[in-house]
Design an enzyme around this catalytic site. Sequence first.
Site, PDB file in Angstrom:
ATOM      1  N   GLU A  89      14.652   3.737 -27.053  1.00 58.85           N
ATOM      2  CA  GLU A  89      14.066   4.782 -26.919  1.00 58.85           C
ATOM      3  C   GLU A  89      14.944   6.119 -27.334  1.00 58.85           C
ATOM      4  O   GLU A  89      14.396   7.131 -27.813  1.00 58.85           O
ATOM      5  CB  GLU A  89      13.555   5.091 -25.537  1.00 58.85           C
ATOM      6  CG  GLU A  89      12.391   4.065 -25.103  1.00 58.85           C
ATOM      7  CD  GLU A  89      11.328   4.214 -25.918  1.00 58.85           C
ATOM      8  OE1 GLU A  89      10.904   5.134 -26.033  1.00 58.85           O
ATOM      9  OE2 GLU A  89      10.685   3.164 -26.107  1.00 58.85           O
ATOM     10  N   SER A 462     -17.332 -31.332  20.027  1.00 60.86           N
ATOM     11  CA  SER A 462     -16.401 -31.846  21.096  1.00 60.86           C
ATOM     12  C   SER A 462     -15.038 -31.172  21.285  1.00 60.86           C
ATOM     13  O   SER A 462     -14.328 -31.511  22.196  1.00 60.86           O
ATOM     14  CB  SER A 462     -16.065 -33.477  20.895  1.00 60.86           C
ATOM     15  OG  SER A 462     -17.469 -34.150  20.890  1.00 60.86           O
TER      16      SER A 462
END
Length: 790
Positions: A89, A462
């Site tokens: 850059e 159950s």
Amino acid sequence: MLFRKLWQFIFILPLVLGLTLAALIGLAAILIYPTLPSLEALTDYRPKVPLRVYSADGHLIGEFGEERRAFINIENVPASLKQAILAAEDERFYEHGGVDSIGIMRAMLSNINAGSFKEGASTITMQVARNFFLSSEKTATRKFSEALLAIKIEHSLSKDQILELYINQIYLGQRAYGFAAAAQVYYGKPLEKCSVAEVAMLAGLPKAPSRYNPFANPKRAESRQRYVLNRMVTLNFINDEVYKQAISEPSKVRKTRQLHELSADYVAEIARQAMYDRYQDAIYSSGMRVYTTILKANQEAANKAVVDGILDYDRRHGFRGPEKLLNIGTINLDDPESVGAALDEFDEFNGLIPAVVTAIDAKSVNVHTKTGKQLSITGDGLTLIRKSLAEKDPKKRNVVPGAVVRVYQNGENWRIAQLPQVESALIAMDPQNGAIRALVGGFNFNRNKFNHVTQAWRQPGSSFKPFIYSAALEKGFTPATMVEDEPVYLSPEETGSGRSWEPKNFDRTYEGPIKLRTALTKSKNMVSIRILQAIGVDYARDYITRFGFSAKDHPPYLAMALGAGSVTPWHLANGYAVFANGGYQIQPYIISKIVDSKGKMIEQAKPAVAGKGATRVIDGRNAFLMTSMMQDVVRIGTAARANKLGRYDLAGKTGTTNDQFDAWFAGYNPNQVAVVWMGYDKPKSLGYNETGGRAALPVWIDYMATALKGLPDNPNTPPAGIASIKIDPLTGMRVDETRGGMYEYFYHEFPPPEEEVLPDAEFSPFPGYSSGTPGSDAKKGQESIFDQLF
């Protein structure tokens, strides 16, 4: 003379024009500079950091916010990343004053030679100015303001401060802002662990995050990465050896875009909702971190156990058909790009990869997967579709070229699968303090966000019986008490629903007088009903609140003995924790602490612990006896397949509702309680023999194999007040020590009788009934309960 004046004009005119232009630029600068924005956003930088949710051992499981950010101080930024950024850059960043005149001239010459505008001259400082204060439009006015603002920034901040802002603010695709967040997004690791090749890839993104996205455009991203590496060599940031190594390094971009280190989406969403209730929208930008009680190893074991259990269930019930039949007249099955495009609409879930069948024969199926693999699946990999392959009539085959199916890898082999319709859930907690160690709310959060652990109210079947048995122990029943295991019949007048009720044992067999321990081990329905009738439904409804259940969710009828009320897996786990910890009510919790963006503690959980602050809700002897009986369920009863774990401290209970609508297993030892449920969102039968022991228990076993790995057996030691007495196993009565028999545990105040003593109360369907006529309280709401049991 004229010639001399002409040359003076030629030389003087540019000078005049230059001076005029410089004067205009100077005037514009004088006028614009005072109007530039304040730099407070830079000098007091406060990035919008999302809420992050972690496991107890520090693994990221979720983040919530518009932007993915992770701030990193400049001193912690790897040198290789700084060099890669400068190379890509702004190589003269540490030399210019915000605007690089040399770079501008170089860019102008390059663009003139190229005949188009291809190269810019924005410095890192100018990009910071643009990202914080300006738009991205390409106009002369905006570029001029950008240059002036860059100069202003350079006069206010140091170079390292500017670079730090850039590194943390720049957008890098995939909603990632800053290089620390991008490292996690693309590589799944912190910046300091990224190689030179990886930081070069990241440094190439700011120029065009979408164009060079390694997920979407891997070839373009690799080309940009090579450019950055070449620039690093040119600028002597790296030598040829490092360059060659970086160029030859295989791409390690994440195979999946899943950003989290640990898959626990249902947990992350629970945490997000809790945080939003506390702090509202501030959670999405303040950088707070939430640490849950989840453990990585436990959660991963739970994830795998649930998915494997669902896939096993699907294999038992066969192939339902392809998700879609592609028109092979318009799609070329020999063209990977054509097939790949046709699979774009299908998402991967839990490793189930979409694939198109390209060819079949009696022994193999060739598929092209969404990930680009060409597979030939044979042997056990065809189990799910074997019936279809064996179909002699081609018109009846539902696996044909063009069919969209699912494939998943099982070890070295591949299997054909299908997206399941059935759902399952698992919750595991530490019964000593209530910390949730694993939670799976369903097959896949992105496919179905309904959390079956916390939101699914289902009949427990159950698996609810132990709470009724526990209540009976407080009424003088013992594990050796004999109760009749014989059919029960309620007439339409007695049920008040207009229908008779004739509940049955699951196996349709009846054994006559049977001990409570044996009845629970074999899950005898008739015994549970008779126990509840004997102790009283009202008493039982009040008693179960000790385990955290609400009486309103369990209407006052005998059907409660068979689990006809409603619970969630969360509530059931909380109830079983009372047995596991010796009788204390603890509060399940999933958030252990909350810290702010700087790590300062905001909140920390302070749970009550069994024996240290938690409230005792049942006698420790009761918890011991119930654990002892439920250990028999695991050793020799309906959950006997759990013996494969090779442990002696496991206890639990299977649960199956009418017509196998719901399958449960709830089990524990002193260190861990885990509850598993399986069923359909729109209740329907799971199928013949899909009991809790077959559908849910294997998931529990797979999870516990990891959760308890390496932990020693923890014996169920009798507390004070428990007597071990020899009894006749056929009658439950006390026998002389010199005679044969077996030892059973009793409250010391409730020893077994020397001779048979049977309850003389006449059996009635509901407490308060007489001569078969229901009382008003018993009749209220009766119809809805019994309708669920037919």
